[in-house]
Write a protein that holds these residues in place. Structure first.
Motif, PDB file in Angstrom:
ATOM      1  N   SER A 128       0.836  -1.194   0.000  1.00 28.21           N
ATOM      2  CA  SER A 128       0.000   0.000   0.000  1.00 28.21           C
ATOM      3  C   SER A 128       0.876   1.251   0.000  1.00 28.21           C
ATOM      4  O   SER A 128       1.758   1.395   0.846  1.00 28.21           O
ATOM      5  CB  SER A 128      -0.899   0.014   1.236  1.00 28.21           C
ATOM      6  OG  SER A 128      -1.791  -1.070   1.187  1.00 28.21           O
ATOM      7  N   THR A 140      -3.463   4.730  -2.061  1.00 25.89           N
ATOM      8  CA  THR A 140      -3.491   3.645  -1.082  1.00 25.89           C
ATOM      9  C   THR A 140      -4.097   2.406  -1.714  1.00 25.89           C
ATOM     10  O   THR A 140      -4.945   2.498  -2.611  1.00 25.89           O
ATOM     11  CB  THR A 140      -4.312   4.032   0.170  1.00 25.89           C
ATOM     12  OG1 THR A 140      -5.621   4.428  -0.243  1.00 25.89           O
ATOM     13  CG2 THR A 140      -3.654   5.164   0.927  1.00 25.89           C
ATOM     14  N   LYS A 141      -3.655   1.236  -1.230  1.00 30.06           N
ATOM     15  CA  LYS A 141      -4.174  -0.040  -1.732  1.00 30.06           C
ATOM     16  C   LYS A 141      -4.533  -0.918  -0.539  1.00 30.06           C
ATOM     17  O   LYS A 141      -3.719  -1.105   0.359  1.00 30.06           O
ATOM     18  CB  LYS A 141      -3.134  -0.734  -2.609  1.00 30.06           C
ATOM     19  CG  LYS A 141      -2.779   0.035  -3.868  1.00 30.06           C
ATOM     20  CD  LYS A 141      -1.628  -0.614  -4.618  1.00 30.06           C
ATOM     21  CE  LYS A 141      -1.184   0.250  -5.775  1.00 30.06           C
ATOM     22  NZ  LYS A 141       0.016  -0.294  -6.451  1.00 30.06           N
ATOM     23  N   GLU A 142      -5.755  -1.417  -0.570  1.00 27.91           N
ATOM     24  CA  GLU A 142      -6.223  -2.233   0.549  1.00 27.91           C
ATOM     25  C   GLU A 142      -7.278  -3.215   0.068  1.00 27.91           C
ATOM     26  O   GLU A 142      -8.309  -2.817  -0.490  1.00 27.91           O
ATOM     27  CB  GLU A 142      -6.818  -1.332   1.640  1.00 27.91           C
ATOM     28  CG  GLU A 142      -7.305  -2.092   2.873  1.00 27.91           C
ATOM     29  CD  GLU A 142      -7.946  -1.180   3.898  1.00 27.91           C
ATOM     30  OE1 GLU A 142      -8.386  -1.679   4.940  1.00 27.91           O
ATOM     31  OE2 GLU A 142      -8.016   0.044   3.645  1.00 27.91           O
ATOM     32  N   GLU A 143      -6.989  -4.517   0.245  1.00 29.58           N
ATOM     33  CA  GLU A 143      -7.943  -5.583  -0.044  1.00 29.58           C
ATOM     34  C   GLU A 143      -8.586  -5.447  -1.417  1.00 29.58           C
ATOM     35  O   GLU A 143      -9.809  -5.464  -1.568  1.00 29.58           O
ATOM     36  CB  GLU A 143      -9.020  -5.621   1.046  1.00 29.58           C
ATOM     37  CG  GLU A 143      -8.458  -5.945   2.431  1.00 29.58           C
ATOM     38  CD  GLU A 143      -9.539  -5.960   3.497  1.00 29.58           C
ATOM     39  OE1 GLU A 143     -10.686  -5.604   3.184  1.00 29.58           O
ATOM     40  OE2 GLU A 143      -9.223  -6.345   4.640  1.00 29.58           O
ATOM     41  N   CYS A 146      -7.739   0.053  -4.986  1.00 29.68           N
ATOM     42  CA  CYS A 146      -6.732   1.115  -5.102  1.00 29.68           C
ATOM     43  C   CYS A 146      -7.471   2.451  -5.106  1.00 29.68           C
ATOM     44  O   CYS A 146      -8.362   2.679  -5.931  1.00 29.68           O
ATOM     45  CB  CYS A 146      -5.924   0.958  -6.390  1.00 29.68           C
ATOM     46  SG  CYS A 146      -4.740   2.303  -6.656  1.00 29.68           S
ATOM     47  N   LYS A 147      -7.100   3.320  -4.182  1.00 27.69           N
ATOM     48  CA  LYS A 147      -7.732   4.638  -4.061  1.00 27.69           C
ATOM     49  C   LYS A 147      -6.717   5.701  -4.455  1.00 27.69           C
ATOM     50  O   LYS A 147      -5.652   5.820  -3.863  1.00 27.69           O
ATOM     51  CB  LYS A 147      -8.195   4.863  -2.619  1.00 27.69           C
ATOM     52  CG  LYS A 147      -8.881   6.205  -2.376  1.00 27.69           C
ATOM     53  CD  LYS A 147      -9.318   6.291  -0.914  1.00 27.69           C
ATOM     54  CE  LYS A 147      -9.969   7.619  -0.577  1.00 27.69           C
ATOM     55  NZ  LYS A 147     -10.347   7.706   0.850  1.00 27.69           N
ATOM     56  N   LYS A 179      -2.855  -7.407  -7.568  1.00 26.97           N
ATOM     57  CA  LYS A 179      -3.668  -7.400  -6.345  1.00 26.97           C
ATOM     58  C   LYS A 179      -4.836  -6.414  -6.413  1.00 26.97           C
ATOM     59  O   LYS A 179      -5.751  -6.484  -5.601  1.00 26.97           O
ATOM     60  CB  LYS A 179      -2.782  -7.057  -5.139  1.00 26.97           C
ATOM     61  CG  LYS A 179      -1.702  -8.095  -4.863  1.00 26.97           C
ATOM     62  CD  LYS A 179      -0.859  -7.705  -3.664  1.00 26.97           C
ATOM     63  CE  LYS A 179       0.238  -8.733  -3.408  1.00 26.97           C
ATOM     64  NZ  LYS A 179       1.088  -8.364  -2.257  1.00 26.97           N
ATOM     65  N   LYS A 331     -15.822  -0.694  -1.672  1.00 28.50           N
ATOM     66  CA  LYS A 331     -15.045  -1.781  -1.069  1.00 28.50           C
ATOM     67  C   LYS A 331     -15.707  -3.137  -1.311  1.00 28.50           C
ATOM     68  O   LYS A 331     -15.023  -4.156  -1.498  1.00 28.50           O
ATOM     69  CB  LYS A 331     -14.870  -1.535   0.429  1.00 28.50           C
ATOM     70  CG  LYS A 331     -13.872  -0.414   0.730  1.00 28.50           C
ATOM     71  CD  LYS A 331     -13.800  -0.103   2.226  1.00 28.50           C
ATOM     72  CE  LYS A 331     -12.846   1.053   2.497  1.00 28.50           C
ATOM     73  NZ  LYS A 331     -12.815   1.423   3.939  1.00 28.50           N
TER      74      LYS A 331
END
Length: 387
Positions: A128, A140-143, A146-147, A179, A331
């Protein structure tokens, strides 16, 4: 005497030639044996490395791995084709059969290269991104999500040359990252984006105008191409007013969610310029020709609700609950099967890709002329003149 000497020399030359050939053949065989041994070792190492992948490479890649492995270890496919109902067996058979008469050595080499590239990408895939890795964005990258957040709130997220480059780079990075399932773009502060930072046009020597126009057109064309070529779901989260290219690119997103306090404005003619972001093509299709003309020709600013009614915005949310509702939904999308999302988008978008690329190029070519026109120069000077 001379004849005997000649005969003796001939025998010596034959023996030397035979000795040279034997030595050359021995060295050649040794070199070939070493090469095959080295390749076999690398092949075995590649098989071991495959088990260390932390990310599923996807069915297409797995079928290619299977096919190359079978070709490398067995040779050309000579097995009977599975029945139509054996979907997995048929897919594997087709993948192997597609390699035809490729040699086992070539299959080994391709297998090694493929596995090594997958492992390298897996090991080198970026975690991230922390704020600060980009100067004008927060990525940011989460689960699977990508934001990309435009991060010049004091300037209403106006786009500088640096932001153009970083925004395009962030899109390309997200598209390549195995991912990332879904990518969303939003703004910091009370604006989504106020369009071009007009300071980009200031301080230019008149004799450099043509060069500036050409360079700016290349910059813009590459930026828009990053949207056109983006192969994964792309969502625009409009957290406030949007102006110019921030609006025109919305036709290239797959979904646009907006707060109810957002407005949408494309003031091109008031600045002596012309549409970009493929809006000369996408807006008439989305809004209808007349509504598109109101925005692109006559600078009409529309509300979030009107944008939604016209089809430019997917859904409008109350400002007080906007952040919570939208990000919860986005999400949830990022948990969907990424292959299904990607191929579905391809079916929806791919037929128009060449058209969009051509429109983008034509729009940028026209802007080269517009940026050098008296109309544009006067409009920008008027913008900066004391009110």
């Amino acid at each position: 005497m001379a004849a005997a000497l000649k005969c003796s020399l001939k025998r010596i030359m034959i023996r030397q030639s035979s000795t040279f050939s034997t030595r050359y053949l021995t060295r050649s065989l040794h070199s070939t044996t070493q090469r095959f041994t080295s390749q076999a070792t690398k092949f075995d190492e590649a098989k071991d490395r495959l088990s260390k992948l932390s990310e599923d490479p996807g069915n297409d890649v797995k079928l290619k791995i299977y096919a190359l492995f079978k070709q490398a270890t067995v040779g050309q496919n000579s097995t009977k084709k599975p029945g139509m109902m054996d979907f997995v067996g048929k897919a594997k058979w087709d993948a192997w059969n597609s390699l035809g008469s490729m040699s086992q050595e070539d299959a080994q080499l391709q297998y090694i290269e493929l596995i090594n590239s997958l492992v390298s990408a897996d090991e080198g895939s970026a975690p991230s991104a922390a704020p600060g890795e980009y100067k004008t964005l927060i990525v940011t990258k989460e689960e699977g999500l990508c934001k990309i957040q435009l991060n010049r709130p004091a300037k209403k997220n106006a786009i500088t040359v640096e932001m153009y480059n970083e925004w395009a780079a962030a899109l390309i990075e997200a598209d390549k990252d195995p991912k990332v399932v879904v990518t969303a773009v939003t703004g910091s502060g009370d604006y989504y984006c106020s369009g071009n930072d007009l300071n980009n046009f200031m301080g230019i020597d008149p004799k450099d105008m043509a060069k500036m126009a050409d360079q700016s057109a290349i910059l813009l064309q590459n930026f828009i191409e990053a949207f056109i070529n983006f192969s994964k779901p792309l969502i625009c989260v409009v957290n406030g007013p949007a102006v110019g290219v921030a609006v025109t690119t919305m036709g290239l997103f797959d979904l646009v969610y907006s707060t109810d306090r957002a407005t949408f404005n494309t003031p091109f003619s008031s600045l002596g310029q012309s549409p970009e972001g493929c809006s000369s093509y996408t807006f008439p299709k989305i809004l209808g020709p007349m509504k598109a003309s109101e925005m692109l020709l006559f600078n009409k600013k529309i509300s979030a609700q009107e944008a939604c009614t016209l089809g430019l915005v997917t859904e409008v949310f109350p400002d007080q609950s906007f952040e919570e509702e939208v990000w919860k939904r986005v999400k949830a999308y990022s948990a969907l099967p990424k292959g299904s999302l990607r191929y579905s988008k391809m079916l929806i978008r791919e037929t128009e890709k060449d058209t969009l690329l051509a429109v983008n190029k034509a729009e940028c070519n026209r802007l080269v002329e517009r940026w050098q026109s008296d109309e544009c120069v006067k409009a920008i000077m008027s913008f900066f003149a004391p009110k």
